[in-house]
Design an enzyme around this catalytic site. Structure first.
Site, short mmCIF file in Angstrom:
data_model
loop_
_atom_site.label_atom_id
_atom_site.label_comp_id
_atom_site.label_asym_id
_atom_site.label_seq_id
_atom_site.Cartn_x
_atom_site.Cartn_y
_atom_site.Cartn_z
N GLU A 1 -12.21 1.93 3.71
CA GLU A 1 -11.29 2.36 4.77
C GLU A 1 -11.39 3.88 4.98
OE1 GLU A 1 -6.77 1.27 6.17
OE2 GLU A 1 -7.03 2.27 4.25
N GLU B 1 0.83 -1.20 0.00
CA GLU B 1 0.00 0.00 0.00
C GLU B 1 0.87 1.26 0.00
OE1 GLU B 1 -3.76 2.07 2.33
OE2 GLU B 1 -2.66 0.45 3.32
#
Length: 307
Positions: free
Chosen positions: A283, A186
């Site tokens: 998220e 990420e």
């Protein structure tokens, strides 16, 4: 109490828009509302996102998500949850036919060099955590786990740091490949996480190509990349063969789609048209408070999924 019992029933005339207008204040205010929706993509809420509508119990929250039509779930903190709770959540996911998304598989060192440093002791600690995460993933029938390589090492040229990260991820891939599991790298933005090694999609793409493993792919977090470099849809296209997972959050605010500047309707449509069958993790926070804010999240996803 099973929260799905609140949603079952005869299909009240009070739909989502009516509920929002009525100012609901608790889970008990939604007993017969027909809010479920058949999404075209696999959006994955997290614990706490619907706590006012579903209650504090994690199992009730999972059932509520399923009742709302969500087919996936993600939990960054899954690895730290008790074994008993992990098992209960795994059984609920199985019963409700929901797919487990990512959890963070290792301790992230935010303010000091980590995988980028090439330090052998740190690398071995990281690999030990990957091995532990395999057991968690097996328990939850999970395929993906998040990896953040850590802080940049200012004492080393970026080329050497990249080589160090690639070497560590090669070892990690050897651990994950036999289990058909994938770590997703990420890249994070400079504003929320200054000084990190991995920040851009092209950089993650370069690393994944070098590792050359089905167990090392990209987590494309649209929120982070809107801040870091923009150019969202072209970067999705360019890195497509190495992207295994998406995460969502609007900017500014890191809340649900439609709360900021990102055109998620177009992005979701593009991802869907490319045939993506994976998970898009929700998220982000809720722009509004309480039950009304939670209903607004559901409404935003329904609106952004209509393409």
């Amino acid at each position: 109490m099973e929260r799905r019992e609140f949603i079952k029933g005869t299909g009240s005339a009070l739909g989502l828009a009516g509920l929002m207008a009525s100012g609901v204040g608790s889970a008990e205010s939604v007993p017969n509302a027909s809010l479920s929706y058949q999404y075209q993509l696999n959006y994955a809420p997290h614990l706490g996102m619907f706590k006012h509508l579903a209650g504090d119990d994690p199992i009730d929250q999972l059932n509520f998500m399923a009742d709302m039509g969500f087919k996936a779930f993600e939990d960054n903190e899954m690895k730290s949850r008790s074994l008993d709770l992990q098992k209960k959540m795994a059984e609920t996911l199985r019963m409700r036919e929901m797919t487990m998304g990512v959890f963070v598989c290792h301790k992230i060192h935010w303010h000091k060099p980590s995988l980028s440093s090439g330090d052998a002791d740190y690398r071995e600690a990281f690999l030990s955590e990957v091995r532990e995460s395999v057991e968690v993933a097996k328990r939850l029938n999970a395929r993906w786990m998040t990896v953040v390589p850590g802080h940049v090492d200012l004492r080393q040229d970026m080329g050497y740091q990249t080589a160090n990260v690639i070497e560590a991820l090669n070892y990690a891939s050897d651990i994950l490949e036999p289990h058909d599991m994938t770590m997703v790298l990420e890249p994070l933005n400079f504003r929320n996480h200054p000084g990190l090694f991995l920040t851009k999609i092209a950089q993650a793409y370069q690393i994944c190509k070098a590792v050359d493993s089905p167990s090392c792919k990209i987590l494309f977090d649209v929120y982070h990349q809107q801040i870091q470099e923009g150019n969202i849809i072209p970067n999705i296209d360019r890195a497509w063969d190495e992207i295994a997972y998406f995460q969502i959050g609007d900017n500014p605010g890191r809340n649900e789609p439609t709360s900021g500047e990102i055109n998620y309707l177009n992005i979701f449509k593009h991802i869907h048209q490319k045939g993506f069958k994976g998970i898009l993790g929700m998220e982000h926070g809720n722009a509004g408070e309480g039950s009304e804010g939670e209903l607004a999240v559901i409404k935003a996803y329904q609106e952004s999924d209509r393409f």
